[in-house]
Write an enzyme that holds these catalytic residues in place. Sequence first.
Site, PDB file in Angstrom:
ATOM      1  N   HIS A  59       0.819  -1.210   0.000  1.00 32.89           N
ATOM      2  CA  HIS A  59       0.000   0.000   0.000  1.00 32.89           C
ATOM      3  C   HIS A  59       0.858   1.267   0.000  1.00 32.89           C
ATOM      4  O   HIS A  59       1.215   1.788   1.061  1.00 32.89           O
ATOM      5  CB  HIS A  59      -0.879  -0.041   1.264  1.00 32.89           C
ATOM      6  CG  HIS A  59      -2.047   0.869   1.215  1.00 32.89           C
ATOM      7  ND1 HIS A  59      -3.297   0.495   1.642  1.00 32.89           N
ATOM      8  CD2 HIS A  59      -2.175   2.146   0.794  1.00 32.89           C
ATOM      9  CE1 HIS A  59      -4.142   1.499   1.499  1.00 32.89           C
ATOM     10  NE2 HIS A  59      -3.482   2.521   0.984  1.00 32.89           N
ATOM     11  N   HIS A  61       1.368   5.223  -2.035  1.00 32.96           N
ATOM     12  CA  HIS A  61       0.900   6.239  -2.976  1.00 32.96           C
ATOM     13  C   HIS A  61       2.145   6.896  -3.572  1.00 32.96           C
ATOM     14  O   HIS A  61       2.914   7.524  -2.855  1.00 32.96           O
ATOM     15  CB  HIS A  61       0.036   7.283  -2.255  1.00 32.96           C
ATOM     16  CG  HIS A  61      -1.206   6.688  -1.662  1.00 32.96           C
ATOM     17  ND1 HIS A  61      -2.375   6.572  -2.367  1.00 32.96           N
ATOM     18  CD2 HIS A  61      -1.449   6.150  -0.439  1.00 32.96           C
ATOM     19  CE1 HIS A  61      -3.304   5.998  -1.602  1.00 32.96           C
ATOM     20  NE2 HIS A  61      -2.759   5.727  -0.424  1.00 32.96           N
ATOM     21  N   ARG A  63       2.005   8.903  -6.397  1.00 31.88           N
ATOM     22  CA  ARG A  63       1.592  10.220  -6.925  1.00 31.88           C
ATOM     23  C   ARG A  63       1.864  10.453  -8.405  1.00 31.88           C
ATOM     24  O   ARG A  63       1.604  11.547  -8.898  1.00 31.88           O
ATOM     25  CB  ARG A  63       2.247  11.353  -6.116  1.00 31.88           C
ATOM     26  CG  ARG A  63       2.000  11.282  -4.612  1.00 31.88           C
ATOM     27  CD  ARG A  63       0.536  11.371  -4.279  1.00 31.88           C
ATOM     28  NE  ARG A  63       0.317  11.498  -2.852  1.00 31.88           N
ATOM     29  CZ  ARG A  63      -0.695  10.926  -2.218  1.00 31.88           C
ATOM     30  NH1 ARG A  63      -1.591  10.199  -2.872  1.00 31.88           N
ATOM     31  NH2 ARG A  63      -0.852  11.096  -0.942  1.00 31.88           N
ATOM     32  N   ASP A 150      -8.801   2.425  -3.527  1.00 26.93           N
ATOM     33  CA  ASP A 150      -8.223   3.067  -2.341  1.00 26.93           C
ATOM     34  C   ASP A 150      -8.151   4.593  -2.445  1.00 26.93           C
ATOM     35  O   ASP A 150      -7.901   5.155  -3.502  1.00 26.93           O
ATOM     36  CB  ASP A 150      -6.820   2.534  -2.067  1.00 26.93           C
ATOM     37  CG  ASP A 150      -6.256   3.135  -0.801  1.00 26.93           C
ATOM     38  OD1 ASP A 150      -6.806   2.854   0.267  1.00 26.93           O
ATOM     39  OD2 ASP A 150      -5.301   3.927  -0.891  1.00 26.93           O
ATOM     40  N   HIS A 236      -5.539  -1.131   5.621  1.00 30.10           N
ATOM     41  CA  HIS A 236      -5.318  -0.276   6.809  1.00 30.10           C
ATOM     42  C   HIS A 236      -6.409  -0.356   7.886  1.00 30.10           C
ATOM     43  O   HIS A 236      -7.074   0.627   8.192  1.00 30.10           O
ATOM     44  CB  HIS A 236      -5.079   1.180   6.405  1.00 30.10           C
ATOM     45  CG  HIS A 236      -5.952   1.771   5.333  1.00 30.10           C
ATOM     46  ND1 HIS A 236      -7.315   1.607   5.308  1.00 30.10           N
ATOM     47  CD2 HIS A 236      -5.645   2.547   4.262  1.00 30.10           C
ATOM     48  CE1 HIS A 236      -7.808   2.253   4.270  1.00 30.10           C
ATOM     49  NE2 HIS A 236      -6.811   2.828   3.611  1.00 30.10           N
ATOM     50  N   ASP A 309       0.830   2.501   3.779  1.00 27.94           N
ATOM     51  CA  ASP A 309      -0.033   3.593   3.295  1.00 27.94           C
ATOM     52  C   ASP A 309       0.789   4.878   3.144  1.00 27.94           C
ATOM     53  O   ASP A 309       0.302   5.975   3.440  1.00 27.94           O
ATOM     54  CB  ASP A 309      -1.242   3.811   4.207  1.00 27.94           C
ATOM     55  CG  ASP A 309      -2.336   4.623   3.522  1.00 27.94           C
ATOM     56  OD1 ASP A 309      -2.180   5.000   2.339  1.00 27.94           O
ATOM     57  OD2 ASP A 309      -3.357   4.897   4.183  1.00 27.94           O
TER      58      ASP A 309
END
Length: 432
Positions: A59, A61, A63, A150, A236, A309
């Site tokens: 998990h 990010h 971008r 997500d 999460h 996350d």
Amino acid sequence: MSTTVLKGGRIIDQLGERSGDVVVDHESGVIVNVGPDLSGDTVIDISGCVVAPGFVDLHVHLRQPGNEAAETIETGSRAAARGGFTAVVAMPNTTPCMDSAAVINDVLAAGASALCEIKPSGSISVGREGHELSPMAELAALGVRMFTDDGSGVQDAQFMRRALEYAGSLYADDGVPFVLAQHCEVAALSAGGVMHEGEWSARLGLGGQPSEAEELMVMRDIALSRLTGVRVHFQHLSTAGSVAMVRAAKAGGLAVTAEATPHHFSLTDATCAGYDPIFKVHPPLRTASDVAAVKAGLADGTIDAIATDHAPHTPDSKELPFDQAPPGMLGLETALAVALDELDLPLADIIGLLSWRPAEIAGLAARHGRSIQDGNPANLCVIDPFVTWQVSGTDMASRARNTPFEGRTLTGRVRHTVFGGEVVVRDGEATR
Ligand code: DOR
């Protein structure tokens, strides 16, 4: 051959703990020898350290595309490699989102030169809007194995049922199963909430998200997994109630899996007392009893994996007032140390939660989280479990700085990371 020997360390993997040197080859990308007194073209002394299978983050990010001011695939992969990760699953809430072959191909192309394997997830729904199924089969043909919306959860139960049924009917040539992962949040209940709903939100006068916003969707998706016979992965998890429901579902024989983040097993909503948006995250930081429940879930196998996350945001955006700032925290470079500091578990268990267990869930187990034996892929990390260090956002490889652990003294750090037989991090620094 171009070999490196990791010399004088302890090996910890799913086969147990033992001593031995490990020789990796950059050209073939595999472990070529494990045993006593080995040599190689380059020698790295790892005495006092542990060599383990590289970590896998379910998990993150990254971008890219869309918000490269906060992170890029390249900077995110540096942060990952410094954290000991040799593979990360990139979440789909980019701009445009990962709901088309074009975007998946762009992410894969950008990831080809990264310092770890970049595995894109695909969104469940077009635009992550929850109405129309994404072209899952087309994305799957490009290697996507996890589907998730997500950033938000799939709100419509009938739509989620159809998504599970469709994913359950997909077949991959390599036999690797698909997984639908859910960000559990009933939007109607969390609307207007910027932190956990409880004593602290009342004191601070901030809108709250009740635990039930997460728990109702966990409950629903357990029911839908039972109905369809298709696995759901819970992302999460943050509340004691969610952990209890997943525990009961597993005890009842359902093939559900779950992850928890380092911030949810180390920080509480009391951190929001100073209105510092660095502590704003979705799902929000909860209470001490929720933290204890997440830890217990990690200890007893209810929660299968630690996932960060990792959610980079630009300094400007994180300087907005609490209710306006975006939610999210960095996680890749502190995950191991926070786990070592907070979890009362043997080192081998913590490594399993970061490595071979998430590798299975992500469909990456052929290449990552493998035992340290001749012929296996050389995706490894070397951990110094005893070194003490101070967290500093400005020292991080991530383009963003939004760590909630700024200034904290932690024990345990990744010293070296080997990806495809190449030493991509040496003494804590990326080598290219
Ligand atoms: O805190 C969060 N940040 N939670 C999410 O679900 C999304 C993420 C982000 O993309 O920033």
